[in-house]
Write an enzyme that holds these catalytic residues in place. Structure first.
Site, PDB file in Angstrom:
ATOM      1  N   ASP A  92       0.823  -1.201   0.000  1.00  0.00           N
ATOM      2  CA  ASP A  92       0.000   0.000   0.000  1.00  0.00           C
ATOM      3  C   ASP A  92       0.862   1.258   0.000  1.00  0.00           C
ATOM      4  OD1 ASP A  92      -2.029   1.859   0.323  1.00  0.00           O
ATOM      5  OD2 ASP A  92      -2.277   1.463   2.467  1.00  0.00           O
ATOM      6  N   ASN A  97       2.608   2.028   7.741  1.00  0.00           N
ATOM      7  CA  ASN A  97       2.810   0.986   8.751  1.00  0.00           C
ATOM      8  C   ASN A  97       2.689  -0.404   8.151  1.00  0.00           C
ATOM      9  OD1 ASN A  97       1.491   3.325  10.783  1.00  0.00           O
ATOM     10  ND2 ASN A  97       3.198   2.144  11.620  1.00  0.00           N
ATOM     11  N   TRP A  99       1.627  -4.300   9.381  1.00  0.00           N
ATOM     12  CA  TRP A  99       1.003  -5.069  10.457  1.00  0.00           C
ATOM     13  C   TRP A  99       0.358  -6.338   9.907  1.00  0.00           C
ATOM     14  CZ3 TRP A  99      -4.171  -6.117  10.036  1.00  0.00           C
ATOM     15  CH2 TRP A  99      -4.938  -5.291   9.208  1.00  0.00           C
ATOM     16  N   TYR A 135      -7.750   3.364   8.277  1.00  0.00           N
ATOM     17  CA  TYR A 135      -7.826   3.428   6.826  1.00  0.00           C
ATOM     18  C   TYR A 135      -9.238   3.875   6.450  1.00  0.00           C
ATOM     19  CZ  TYR A 135      -3.692   0.545   7.512  1.00  0.00           C
ATOM     20  OH  TYR A 135      -2.476   0.073   7.940  1.00  0.00           O
ATOM     21  N   ASP A 274      -1.782   5.853  -5.304  1.00  0.00           N
ATOM     22  CA  ASP A 274      -2.080   4.948  -4.188  1.00  0.00           C
ATOM     23  C   ASP A 274      -2.466   3.558  -4.679  1.00  0.00           C
ATOM     24  OD1 ASP A 274      -2.807   3.782  -1.812  1.00  0.00           O
ATOM     25  OD2 ASP A 274      -4.577   5.030  -1.489  1.00  0.00           O
ATOM     26  N   THR A 277      -5.833   1.929  -3.069  1.00  0.00           N
ATOM     27  CA  THR A 277      -7.190   2.354  -3.412  1.00  0.00           C
ATOM     28  C   THR A 277      -7.541   1.784  -4.776  1.00  0.00           C
ATOM     29  OG1 THR A 277      -7.032   4.397  -2.140  1.00  0.00           O
ATOM     30  CG2 THR A 277      -8.689   4.331  -3.867  1.00  0.00           C
TER      31      THR A 277
END
Length: 378
Positions: A92, A97, A99, A135, A274, A277
């Protein structure tokens, strides 16, 4: 060493000359070899004198294959821990971050995804520091930890990441287990060092950039390339666009036109590139103008549709960026099976050039020069 030299000097100059026998010390390598510990030492400390003078010899370009899930998400496999535990993650560029779910997560969204088990990794280190990430479609909470991360052929040591304890229900529907953010450190929660920054700082990459190719639905070959870009994926010239902000991959759009008429960004506006998206999103007024230009209407399901018979004659949406025009054809912004649009308004105040845009353009994200490179897909 300085005190030893001083002492020896005093001894030599002394009236009572005393010979001090020096004990010959066996070299470290020989002692380790005799104790059977040489291999362990070399593997642990990577004793290679060439790394001091030629670090680029050990840098590389690494391709991470991605799977296209119905033109909605592009995901690839990474591994965390020792021994490695595998996860499917979304790469992304709209967040920073990293995770994954953990075995401590009892949220509904975690029930159908791979979960990281800290106790199964000998290299895991928890910080105990809480984290959260939000998000447009949901959020997660957890704690920060460190472990070894494998992405493609790259092994990143001491990578900080989020061990998720809770996740929004929305993530239950997603094909990915977690998210690996590729935007700038300024976007990261608690300024946790992003994965790409560690790749570069650990000398793993030949260039301080990465590139993305997104395939069409049904086609294979989607890939994110760390440390370089592949000219075979694009045609023509790669155009380099300076960033207007180093947080998102944010650039300035000079105008958005259809059939030569400005429909949005008159006088310029901001946009982010992006991968996270799936749609093409813009300001409410801009999207409304585009929908009006293509005769879009809301169907019984609440979706924005167009007349199926008109799809072949709908105009391109043309983004002019840094003096270059980037057309997005109707075949890209209209769902050909259902005659619905891939357009969405956002209150963010900027445009989001998501997967609808990026499937038409090979994209390079250059951290060294703070540029986005765009070239038409070959």
């Amino acid at each position: 060493m300085k005190w030893l030299l001083l002492l020896l000097g005093l001894v030599v100059l002394s009236e009572c000359m005393v010979k001090v026998p020096l004990r010959k010390v066996k070299p470290l390598r020989d002692r380790l070899r005799e104790d059977g510990k040489l291999k362990e030492f070399l593997e642990k400390y990577n004793v290679d004198p060439a790394t001091k003078y030629y670090p680029s010899m050990y840098a590389q370009v690494s391709n991470e294959p991605m799977t296209n899930y119905m033109d909605m998400q592009y995901c690839g496999t990474v591994s965390i821990g020792t021994p490695p535990q595998q996860f499917n993650v979304q790469f992304d560029t709209g967040s920073s971050n990293f995770w994954v779910p953990s075995v401590y997560c009892n949220s509904y969204a975690c029930s159908n995804h791979n979960k990281f088990n800290p106790s199964s990794s000998s290299t895991f280190q928890s910080t105990g520091q809480s984290m959260s990430a939000g998000y447009g479609t949901g959020s997660m909470t957890g704690v920060f930890a460190y472990d070894t991360l494998q992405v493609g052929s790259l092994s990143i040591s001491n990578q900080i990441f989020g061990v998720a304890y809770t996740e929004a229900n929305f993530f239950y529907q997603m094909p990915f287990d977690g998210i690996l953010g590729l935007a700038y450190p300024s976007l990261a929660a608690d300024r946790a060092t992003p994965v790409f920054d560690n790749m570069w700082s650990q000398g793993l990459l030949s260039q301080d950039l990465f590139s993305v190719y997104l395939s069409e639905q049904g086609d294979s070959g989607s890939v994110v390339t760390f440390g370089g870009y592949d000219t075979s994926y694009f045609s023509g010239t790669m155009n380099w666009i300076p960033l207007s902000s180093e947080s998102y991959w944010q650039i300035t759009v000079e105008s958005v036109t259809m059939n030569g008429n400005v429909v949005a960004c008159n006088g310029g506006c901001q946009a982010i590139v992006d991968t996270g998206t799936s749609l093409l999103a813009g300001t409410s007024s801009g999207i409304a103008n585009i929908q009006s230009a293509i005769g879009a209407y809301q169907n019984s399901n609440g979706e924005v549709s167009v007349n199926c018979n008109s799809m072949g004659s709908l105009p391109d949406i043309v983004f002019t960026i840094n003096g270059v025009q980037y057309p997005v054809p109707a075949s890209a912004y209209i769902n050909q099976n259902y005659c619905t649009t891939y357009l969405q308004s956002t209150p963010a105040g900027f445009w989001i050039l998501g997967d609808v845009f990026m499937r038409g353009y090979y994209t390079v994200f250059d951290r060294a020069g703070n540029y986005v490179g765009l070239a038409p897909i070959a």
